[in-house]
Design a protein around this motif. Structure first.
Motif, PDB file in Angstrom:
ATOM      1  N   ASN A 104    -112.903 -65.264  23.093  1.00  0.00           N
ATOM      2  CA  ASN A 104    -111.660 -66.039  23.086  1.00  0.00           C
ATOM      3  C   ASN A 104    -110.850 -65.843  24.361  1.00  0.00           C
ATOM      4  O   ASN A 104    -111.032 -64.862  25.087  1.00  0.00           O
ATOM      5  CB  ASN A 104    -110.797 -65.661  21.890  1.00  0.00           C
ATOM      6  N   THR A 105    -109.953 -66.763  24.599  1.00  0.00           N
ATOM      7  CA  THR A 105    -108.961 -66.644  25.671  1.00  0.00           C
ATOM      8  C   THR A 105    -107.613 -66.322  25.045  1.00  0.00           C
ATOM      9  O   THR A 105    -107.184 -66.986  24.099  1.00  0.00           O
ATOM     10  CB  THR A 105    -108.839 -67.957  26.461  1.00  0.00           C
ATOM     11  N   ILE A 106    -106.950 -65.277  25.546  1.00  0.00           N
ATOM     12  CA  ILE A 106    -105.617 -64.928  25.067  1.00  0.00           C
ATOM     13  C   ILE A 106    -104.664 -64.862  26.258  1.00  0.00           C
ATOM     14  O   ILE A 106    -105.077 -64.578  27.381  1.00  0.00           O
ATOM     15  CB  ILE A 106    -105.602 -63.596  24.290  1.00  0.00           C
ATOM     16  N   THR A 107    -103.394 -65.135  25.996  1.00  0.00           N
ATOM     17  CA  THR A 107    -102.381 -65.052  27.046  1.00  0.00           C
ATOM     18  C   THR A 107    -101.154 -64.323  26.517  1.00  0.00           C
ATOM     19  O   THR A 107    -100.984 -64.160  25.309  1.00  0.00           O
ATOM     20  CB  THR A 107    -101.935 -66.444  27.543  1.00  0.00           C
ATOM     21  N   ARG A 108    -100.310 -63.939  27.438  1.00  0.00           N
ATOM     22  CA  ARG A 108     -99.037 -63.339  27.038  1.00  0.00           C
ATOM     23  C   ARG A 108     -98.092 -64.428  26.541  1.00  0.00           C
ATOM     24  O   ARG A 108     -98.251 -65.621  26.859  1.00  0.00           O
ATOM     25  CB  ARG A 108     -98.400 -62.593  28.202  1.00  0.00           C
ATOM     26  N   MET A 109     -97.123 -64.012  25.766  1.00  0.00           N
ATOM     27  CA  MET A 109     -96.065 -64.924  25.350  1.00  0.00           C
ATOM     28  C   MET A 109     -95.314 -65.430  26.584  1.00  0.00           C
ATOM     29  O   MET A 109     -95.040 -64.667  27.509  1.00  0.00           O
ATOM     30  CB  MET A 109     -95.090 -64.218  24.413  1.00  0.00           C
ATOM     31  N   GLY A 110     -95.020 -66.705  26.622  1.00  0.00           N
ATOM     32  CA  GLY A 110     -94.224 -67.270  27.709  1.00  0.00           C
ATOM     33  C   GLY A 110     -95.021 -67.770  28.893  1.00  0.00           C
ATOM     34  O   GLY A 110     -94.453 -68.358  29.820  1.00  0.00           O
ATOM     35  N   LEU A 111     -96.357 -67.567  28.896  1.00  0.00           N
ATOM     36  CA  LEU A 111     -97.140 -68.013  30.045  1.00  0.00           C
ATOM     37  C   LEU A 111     -97.111 -69.539  30.179  1.00  0.00           C
ATOM     38  O   LEU A 111     -97.064 -70.069  31.292  1.00  0.00           O
ATOM     39  CB  LEU A 111     -98.583 -67.542  29.930  1.00  0.00           C
ATOM     40  N   GLU A 112     -97.104 -70.239  29.056  1.00  0.00           N
ATOM     41  CA  GLU A 112     -97.106 -71.704  29.107  1.00  0.00           C
ATOM     42  C   GLU A 112     -95.870 -72.232  29.829  1.00  0.00           C
ATOM     43  O   GLU A 112     -95.955 -73.214  30.584  1.00  0.00           O
ATOM     44  CB  GLU A 112     -97.179 -72.287  27.696  1.00  0.00           C
ATOM     45  N   GLU A 113     -94.730 -71.576  29.628  1.00  0.00           N
ATOM     46  CA  GLU A 113     -93.498 -71.999  30.285  1.00  0.00           C
ATOM     47  C   GLU A 113     -93.461 -71.538  31.740  1.00  0.00           C
ATOM     48  O   GLU A 113     -92.999 -72.280  32.623  1.00  0.00           O
ATOM     49  CB  GLU A 113     -92.281 -71.434  29.550  1.00  0.00           C
ATOM     50  N   ASP A 114     -93.957 -70.322  31.998  1.00  0.00           N
ATOM     51  CA  ASP A 114     -93.878 -69.755  33.347  1.00  0.00           C
ATOM     52  C   ASP A 114     -94.917 -70.348  34.296  1.00  0.00           C
ATOM     53  O   ASP A 114     -94.634 -70.546  35.484  1.00  0.00           O
ATOM     54  CB  ASP A 114     -94.073 -68.235  33.297  1.00  0.00           C
TER      55      ASP A 114
END
Length: 305
Positions: A133-143
Motif C-alpha cells: 500500500n501507499t500511505i501518507t501523512r495527514m495534510g499532504l494532500e493540502e501541502d
C-alpha cells in the motif's frame, strides 16, 4: 522535520552444515505417509533450521508464528541473517543441488533467477496474497497536491518490480529504475497526466531497506523529480515507517505490506495516517524451496527428535 536515518548494520553471518545421510533405510518407508523418503531425513540434513533474513522483517515474525503453530516443526528454528546472506545460502545450495528452506517472498528477483516453489501452508500462518500500500501523512494532500495525486495514482505489477530487482543485480538500483522509467513512459504518464509541476518542493519518502521497496522508491523518486520535487529516500525499520508518517516526520511511503505482514504496525497508527490503498497486488510470503526438492507442504517436515 526531517526523519533521522537509522543505520543498522547486521553483522550476523552463518553457514548451514549439511550432513551426509547415506541411503534411506527401510524403516523410513514406514513413515506416516505425509513425507517421502527425502523429507524423512531432511530435518537432519538441515540441522532443523530455516534460513531467514533481517530480524526486523515482518516475514520473520510470520515464520516464527509458523514454527509455533505447526506441531511437526517442534525443534526447528529460523536463523536470523540478512536478505543478502539468505540469497548467498540459497544460491550455493542450488549450485550444488542441495536442500535448503528459506523465508521467501514475491516480489523478489529470486523467483526470476531460480526455479523455486512455496511449501503449502494448510494452517495459513503466512496469510493469503497481500498488497503493498501507499500511505501518507495527514495534510499532504493540502501541502503538496501534485505529489499526493501522483502517489495516489501509482500502481504497477509484480513483474515490473521483479524486473527492476533482477536488473539491479548487474547495475545500481538507481540505474535499473531509470531504465524502467524510460521503457515505461506510457505507464508513468498515467500517474502524472495533468499534474501541476513544482519548483524544488522537498518531499521525503520512507521505505524498508529491501530491494522490493528500494525499487518502488527509486522509481517514484525519478517520477517526482521530473515534476520538480527534491526527493529524499530514507530506509528505516518497518515500525519506523508507520511512526514517521503518523508523526509527520516523513511525507509518504510505498512500503507497507498489508493486511498481514505489517498489519500490527498499521493497527497502531491507522488513525494518524492516510491510506491510499494498494500500489501493487499479489504479494506472497512463505517457506520456499528449490523445485528439485521432493517436498510440497510444511506438514511434510518432521519434528526434531
Amino acid at each position: 522535520m526531517k526523519l533521522k536515518l537509522f543505520g543498522i548494520t547486521l553483522a550476523l553471518s552463518f553457514s548451514l552444515v549439511l550432513t551426509g545421510c547415506g541411503g534411506y533405510e527401510a524403516e523410513e518407508e514406514q513413515d506416516n505417509g505425509n513425507a517421502g523418503d527425502e523429507t524423512a531425513n531432511l530435518g537432519e540434513e538441515l540441522e532443523y533450521t530455516i534460513t531467514g533474513i533481517e530480524p526486523g522483517a515482518g516475514a520473520m515474525g510470520l515464520a516464527q508464528t509458523t514454527l509455533e503453530e505447526y506441531e511437526n516443526l517442534e525443534g526447528w528454528e529460523v536463523l536470523e541473517s540478512s536478505t543478502a546472506g539468505m540469497m548467498t545460502e540459497l544460491g550455493e545450495a542450488i549450485n550444488n543441488e542441495e536442500p535448503i528452506i528459506v523465508v521467501g517472498w514475491n516480489p523478489h528477483y529470486m523467483f526470476a533467477e531460480y526455479d523455486l516453489k512455496y511449501l503449502e501452508d494448510p494452517k495459513g500462518t503466512f496469510g493469503e496474497e497481500e498488497n503493498i500500500n501507499t500511505i501518507t501523512r495527514m495534510g499532504l494532500e493540502e501541502d503538496m497536491p501534485s505529489a499526493y495525486e501522483i502517489l495516489d495514482r501509482f500502481n504497477w505489477e509484480v513483474e515490473d518490480m521483479e524486473g527492476i530487482m533482477l536488473e539491479a543485480q548487474d547495475v545500481s538500483m538507481e540505474e535499473a529504475a531509470s531504465a524502467w522509467v524510460e521503457d515505461n513512459q506510457d505507464k508513468v504518464n498515467e500517474w502524472t497526466e495533468g499534474v501541476e509541476p513544482v519548483d524544488g518542493k522537498e518531499i521525503e519518502l520512507v521505505l524498508t531497506p529491501w530491494d522490493s521497496e528500494r525499487a518502488s522508491g527509486e522509481v517514484m523518486k525519478l517520477v517526482l523529480e521530473e515534476q520538480g520535487f527534491q526527493v529524499t529516500l530514507t530506509p528505516v525499520d518497518p515500525a519506523i515507517v508507520f511512526q514517521a508518517i503518523a508523526n509527520g516526520e516523513a511525507d509518504a511511503s510505498l512500503a507497507p505490506w498489508l493486511p498481514i505482514t505489517h498489519g500490527s504496525f498499521y493497527e497502531d497508527y491507522k488513525e494518524d495516517i492516510v491510506d491510499l490503498g494498494p500500489n501493487l497486488q499479489g504479494t506472497i510470503i512463505g517457506l520456499t524451496v528449490p523445485e528439485y526438492m521432493d517436498i510440497d507442504s510444511i506438514e511434510d517436515l518432521q519434528p526434531k527428535e
